[in-house]
Design a protein around this motif. Structure first.
Motif, short mmCIF file in Angstrom:
data_model
loop_
_atom_site.label_atom_id
_atom_site.label_comp_id
_atom_site.label_asym_id
_atom_site.label_seq_id
_atom_site.Cartn_x
_atom_site.Cartn_y
_atom_site.Cartn_z
N TYR A 27 3.17 -3.97 -3.86
CA TYR A 27 2.21 -2.97 -4.31
C TYR A 27 2.78 -1.57 -4.09
CZ TYR A 27 -1.95 -0.04 -4.54
OH TYR A 27 -2.85 0.95 -4.86
N ARG A 28 2.68 -0.73 -5.13
CA ARG A 28 3.14 0.65 -5.04
C ARG A 28 1.98 1.54 -4.58
NH1 ARG A 28 8.21 2.14 -5.06
NH2 ARG A 28 8.61 0.94 -6.95
N VAL A 29 2.16 2.24 -3.47
CA VAL A 29 1.11 3.07 -2.88
C VAL A 29 0.76 4.24 -3.80
CG1 VAL A 29 0.47 4.53 -0.92
CG2 VAL A 29 1.82 2.44 -0.56
N ASP A 33 -4.55 6.03 -1.00
CA ASP A 33 -4.50 4.69 -0.40
C ASP A 33 -4.27 4.79 1.11
OD1 ASP A 33 -4.84 3.28 -2.74
OD2 ASP A 33 -2.70 2.97 -3.10
N THR A 34 -4.79 3.82 1.84
CA THR A 34 -4.47 3.65 3.25
C THR A 34 -4.07 2.19 3.45
OG1 THR A 34 -6.71 3.00 3.92
CG2 THR A 34 -6.20 5.37 3.90
N LEU A 35 -3.43 1.91 4.56
CA LEU A 35 -3.04 0.53 4.83
C LEU A 35 -4.28 -0.36 4.92
CD1 LEU A 35 -0.37 -1.02 5.29
CD2 LEU A 35 -0.86 -0.92 7.73
N ILE A 38 -5.66 -1.05 1.32
CA ILE A 38 -4.78 -1.98 0.62
C ILE A 38 -4.98 -3.39 1.15
CG2 ILE A 38 -2.37 -2.60 0.19
CD1 ILE A 38 -1.75 0.41 0.25
N ILE A 61 1.35 5.70 5.54
CA ILE A 61 2.05 5.29 4.33
C ILE A 61 2.08 6.46 3.37
CG2 ILE A 61 1.55 2.83 4.56
CD1 ILE A 61 -0.74 3.16 2.61
N GLN A 65 5.49 4.61 -2.05
CA GLN A 65 6.08 3.60 -1.17
C GLN A 65 5.78 2.20 -1.70
OE1 GLN A 65 4.98 4.22 2.89
NE2 GLN A 65 5.62 2.19 3.56
#
Length: 216
Positions: A27-29, A33-35, A38, A61, A65
């Motif tokens: 998955y491309r951040v 987004d946060t961990l 996701i 992140i 990434q």
């Protein structure tokens, strides 16, 4: 993204629809987004995602990434089986990657002194900050706490470089830059010193820039 907010008359503004589920092995951040988000959308435990991607607390992140959503051995075998020639070609290309200094200045905090989060380079305010390698700008803004005005450049599938504490940003998200192109101007850090905070990350994990940059 805003949550429901009550109005003065007691009503509520509608919230945006929930983000769609995440499928696949990588998955491309994206910005925002946060961990944790996701992990929730992909049906994983965020502790597992952190372990598979070598991410330590506070689980920072970056946009652009690439995160793996399955254990490393399974992901590598599947990707190599899908297109082993392309996979090997990309790996060799990244090994030959060359970096350049983002500016001339004095290193006032090394990798250890920053808590293994990059280096701080002192330079007069307004000094041009240059891209350390060619790539694509995946973040340009001031939304990450502790970094001031920040630029993040993606270099292929493996590397990111980050440039914090700018007083002015000279590039926008989505823009492609050349090595040595001016992307910002030195500003001041939280302690008031005029410094550029510079990071190189490999697969999302900080590496010591002094081991990557040419000696001087």
């Amino acid at each position: 993204m805003a949550l429901t907010v009550l109005s003065a008359c007691g009503g509520a503004r509608p919230v945006r629809p929930p983000a769609p589920p995440i499928h696949g092995q990588f998955y491309r951040v994206h910005p925002g987004d946060t961990l944790y988000s996701i992990a929730r959308r992909s049906g994983r435990d965020y502790h597992d995602l952190a372990r598979w991607n070598g991410i330590s607390p506070p689980y920072t992140i970056y946009p652009g990434q690439l995160l793996r959503l399955v254990p490393r051995k399974r992901a590598v075998k599947t990707r190599a089986r899908r297109d082993p020639k392309v996979f090997r070609k990309k790996s060799k290309k990244m090994l030959k990657h060359r970096w350049r200094w983002p500016l001339k200045g004095v290193i006032v905090r090394n990798f250890a002194a920053t808590g293994r989060k990059g280096i701080d380079i002192a330079a007069p305010p307004g000094t041009p900050v240059r891209a350390a390698a060619p790539g694509k700008v995946v973040y340009s803004g001031s939304g990450l706490v502790g970094y001031g005005k920040l630029v993040i450049v993606k270099h292929g599938e493996t590397y990111l470089s980050a440039y914090g504490n700018n007083r002015r940003l000279r590039v926008r998200e989505g823009q492609r830059v050349k090595a040595g192109q001016v992307i910002g101007e030195v500003g001041r850090g939280s302690d008031g010193r005029a410094v550029l905070h510079f990071e190189i990350r490999r697969n999302g994990n900080p590496v010591d820039p002094l081991r990557m940059l040419p000696r001087r």
